[in-house]
Scaffold this active site. Structure first.
Site, mmCIF file in Angstrom:
data_model
loop_
_atom_site.group_PDB
_atom_site.id
_atom_site.type_symbol
_atom_site.label_atom_id
_atom_site.label_comp_id
_atom_site.label_asym_id
_atom_site.label_seq_id
_atom_site.Cartn_x
_atom_site.Cartn_y
_atom_site.Cartn_z
ATOM 1 N N GLU A 260 30.219 35.320 51.039
ATOM 2 C CA GLU A 260 30.107 36.865 50.868
ATOM 3 C C GLU A 260 28.932 37.236 50.987
ATOM 4 O O GLU A 260 28.742 38.603 51.508
ATOM 5 C CB GLU A 260 30.936 37.205 49.578
ATOM 6 C CG GLU A 260 31.020 38.410 49.284
ATOM 7 C CD GLU A 260 31.807 38.908 48.200
ATOM 8 O OE1 GLU A 260 33.257 38.724 48.079
ATOM 9 O OE2 GLU A 260 31.342 39.048 46.950
ATOM 10 N N ARG A 286 8.508 65.060 63.305
ATOM 11 C CA ARG A 286 8.308 65.929 62.242
ATOM 12 C C ARG A 286 6.813 66.117 62.146
ATOM 13 O O ARG A 286 5.861 65.259 61.820
ATOM 14 C CB ARG A 286 8.728 65.450 60.908
ATOM 15 C CG ARG A 286 8.320 66.182 59.663
ATOM 16 C CD ARG A 286 9.348 67.368 59.386
ATOM 17 N NE ARG A 286 8.759 68.156 58.436
ATOM 18 C CZ ARG A 286 9.392 69.407 58.111
ATOM 19 N NH1 ARG A 286 9.983 70.163 58.866
ATOM 20 N NH2 ARG A 286 8.922 69.970 57.016
ATOM 21 N N GLN A 297 -1.490 57.771 57.217
ATOM 22 C CA GLN A 297 -1.432 56.484 57.011
ATOM 23 C C GLN A 297 -0.405 56.011 55.780
ATOM 24 O O GLN A 297 0.395 54.912 55.775
ATOM 25 C CB GLN A 297 -2.734 55.757 56.649
ATOM 26 C CG GLN A 297 -2.931 54.352 57.021
ATOM 27 C CD GLN A 297 -4.347 53.842 56.841
ATOM 28 O OE1 GLN A 297 -4.945 54.245 55.902
ATOM 29 N NE2 GLN A 297 -4.607 52.990 57.771
#
Ligand SMILES: Cc1cc2nc3c(=O)[nH]c(=O)nc-3n(C[C@H](O)[C@H](O)[C@H](O)COP(=O)(O)OP(=O)(O)OC[C@H]3O[C@@H](n4cnc5c(N)ncnc54)[C@H](O)[C@@H]3O)c2cc1C
Length: 639
Positions: A260, A286, A297
């Protein structure tokens, strides 16, 4: 960064270590097909449904139609099965934005298909497997209870034997896929002791009388994966619906949980990749202060961190997959994967939202949903605190825990008592129970090891040998002194231990399969031993136990090599099992041979008193005259 479609070489690099170039290209093609099968349903996966429309059946069918479930059990080899599944799930995580659906996919695959495939009887498989792998039936599992979450062993759901059935009563707290499930693997106590063999697993049809599924519970994320409670009221299940043997529930569960974690978190890795791509695109498009925000940075670094988290998570999961393929003990690696990947998935989801600024907080952009989805990762499949505890225990860190009775099959004292009382009976002439292959613990061990595989005599002997050597002798004979057998595996990993226990278990296990097996003891002077062991045996002359098994009318010496170090000495891969290993009848040659001091003593039908006498002769104090097994000198000492 290229799209995942254009970089399969990178995607497939780690799984192909050690393959020839031709094999590599064959595999590469197959894996590209697995990924392409997911791409072929991208349109369906992308379709928008109203937020409250519940479980997306159409998408479920589309996922099933890719063959993802079928390949997990029908692939040509274990390697193919695991790697094809992992590759497809990773791609599913990249392509499918509905994490509720993908979580349901992973749960179905691990909870039911894996459990049935590995531990189900041929009849049970014949009845359910086809419908499960085609996606026609949906599976789930029910372990957690209102008062038994992390401490699953304290569950109070019971399964009482009644004629040809078991009658199950109890209440389960969280069942993923519950409301839409056709079958649920229910874990219930078949005896009320807090021991590892108290739980059994049953495949329960949800339409059976006495099964009551609660309404779908609203969650903060993974909204299309329906979670509900389950009540079982005098629910009758045929004995044939037991998965694995009676009492083997925790063996089944721990295997299933490992899968799982692999399956659900490789999906998470795919999602991390999608998130990363999206963020790179956004920071380049953007602009603020006249520049793309990626040129700042602090923003770029966030994305670099996302990339590092993604790469390391991915590589670690493929590493775990490789270890599983090689049948290695992955207890620690899986726990690390669980913690590392779930926390990276969560952090990157928050970072992605943040990088998108105010737009990240707008619901329709789904970045908030991704955070809510990722919040579940550190909780399900064993919380990260529990996983960290497991890693600490495997490191041998004494966590000072206080369960009144350790949940191992028998505790040290009970083994000591059994040993002592058998020794007393021996002295009064009662036949030995030493190789009691009908003992439940031995039966559970054998059935979980062989898991219904039809092997020839030699294959059976080899498989049992590896299982015994890897760790389980301690779980069965319980020379472990810690919780949940973790300390035991650590002792084995550290190459410490008492080889007589292993030799006994191996002989009993072989006998349960109709293979004659005897115990052999020899004094040896050049045994690679630890300081603790040397202290324990009082010098470097060591009474070494091993087995001889009768295969094809020949007595074969089962390798006396029980430790990694010695395996290295003999040039064999220590934890590999491929069914064709030459670990049996290992030639001892030249300077590499064990330096036996005298002729071996052979016990065809060993009795407690004889074994105790022999050990006492050479190692006084290791076994007391009363037949007690030696006590650990300290937490880090061997028996
Ligand atoms: C989305 C989702 C799906 C799930 N699906 C299923 C399912 O299909 N089947 C199923 O059976 N269960 C399922 N669960 C339940 C899940 O397995 C449990 O929630 C989990 O095991 C924790 O149990 P609990 O919720 O009772 O928390 P508790 O065990 O009560 O834990 C509460 C807090 O205490 C901490 N804690 C507990 N014990 C320790 C300890 N020893 N040391 C340190 N910290 C500790 C935990 O880490 C946690 O932070 C699901 C849960 C979620 C969120």
């Amino acid at each position: 960064m290229g799209s995942p479609n254009t970089e399969p070489g990178i995607a497939l690099q780690s799984p192909f270590k050690g393959l020839t170039l031709i094999m590599y290209h064959q595999y590469k093609q197959i894996f590209q097909q697995a990924r392409a099968s997911i791409d072929s349903i991208a349109g369906t996966l992308d379709a928008k449904y109203p937020a409250d429309s519940g479980f997306p059946r159409e998408k479920w069918q589309a996922v099933s139609s890719t063959g993802i479930f079928r390949r997990a059990v029908n692939a040509e080899s274990k390697r193919d099965a695991i790697l094809l599944t992992v590759t497809a799930l990773e791609r599913l995580g990249e392509v499918c934005k509905d994490s509720g659906l993908t979580f349901s996919v992973a749960t179905h695959l691990a909870s039911t298909i894996t459990a049935l495939d590995k531990f189900g009887s041929p009849q049970l498989k014949a009845r359910y497997m086809d419908a499960l792998v085609s996606g026609q039936l949906i599976g789930a599992h029910a372990i957690s209870e209102p008062n038994a979450g992390s401490d699953a062993l304290s569950m109070i759901t019971t399964a009482r034997e009644d004629g040809g059935d078991y009658v199950i009563n109890g209440h389960k707290a969280f069942v993923t896929n519950g409301s839409v499930a056709d079958v649920i693997v229910v874990y219930a106590k078949t005896n009320m002791a807090a021991t590892a063999d108290c739980v059994s697993a049953f495949l329960v049809e949800t339409r059976s009388p006495g099964v009551h599924l609660g309404p779908t519970m609203e969650k903060v994320g993974l909204s299309t994966s329906p979670l509900c409670e389950l009540t079982l009221e005098n629910c009758r299940v045929s004995k044939e619906n037991m998965i694995g043997r009676r009492g083997a529930g925790f063996f089944v569960l721990s295997y299933v949980m490992q899968r799982e974690i692999l399956y659900s978190f490789i999906i998470g890795v795919g999602e991390m990749h999608r998130r990363l791509t999206r963020c790179v695109r956004y920071v380049n498009s953007r602009h603020q202060f006249g520049s793309p925000i990626g040129s700042f940075q602090l923003v770029a670094n966030k994305i670099v961190e996302m990339k590092i988290k993604y790469e390391l998570s991915r590589r670690w999961l493929y590493h775990v997959a490789e270890l599983m393929i090689a049948n290695k003990d992955v207890t620690s690696e899986v726990a690390i994967a669980k913690v590392f990947v779930s926390e990276n998935a969560l952090v990157t989801s928050i970072d992605a939202l943040h990088i998108h600024g105010g737009y990240g907080y707008i619901a329709s952009n789904d970045l908030g949903t991704e955070v809510c989805n990722a919040l579940a990762g550190p909780i399900y499949s064993g919380t990260n605190e529990v996983q960290r505890g497991r890693i600490a225990a495997l490191l041998g860190i004494n966590q000072g825990k206080k369960r009144s009775r350790p949940p191992t099959i028998q505790n040290t004292k009970s083994f000591a008592r059994k040993f002592a009382s058998s020794a007393r009976r021996m002295s009064s002439g009662t036949p030995s129970e030493l190789l009691d292959f009908l003992h439940d613990d031995v039966q559970i061990f054998v059935s979980t090891t062989l898991a219904g595989e039809s092997l020839d005599e030699r294959g059976t002997a080899v498989k049992l040998y590896y299982a015994v050597r890897d760790k389980i002798a301690y779980e069965v004979f319980d020379t472990d002194i810690s919780e949940k057998g973790l300390r035991a595996s650590q002792i084995v990993k550290d190459r410490r231990g008492f080889c007589l226990h292993k030799a006994l278990l191996y002989a009993a296990a072989c006998r349960s399969q109709g293979l004659a097996c005897r115990l052999v003891a020899s004094r040896v002077t050049n045994h690679v031993a630890t300081r603790e062991l040397q202290d324990l045996v009082g010098g470097d002359v060591f009474l070494h136990w091993y087995n001889e098994v009768n295969v094809g009318d020949t007595w074969l010496q089962v390798s006396p090599v029980f430790s990694k170090l010695l395996c290295k000495l003999y040039g064999i891969e220590p934890l590999e099992f491929d069914g064709y290993s030459s670990a049996i009848h290992q030639p001892l040659s030249g300077g590499l041979a064990m330096n036996y001091l005298d002729d071996p003593v052979v016990f065809t039908d060993p009795r407690y008193s004889e074994l105790i006498e022999l050990v006492n002769t050479y190692h006084p104090g290791m076994v007391t005259p009363g037949g007690r097994i030696p006590q650990a000198k300290s937490f880090r000492a061997a028996l």
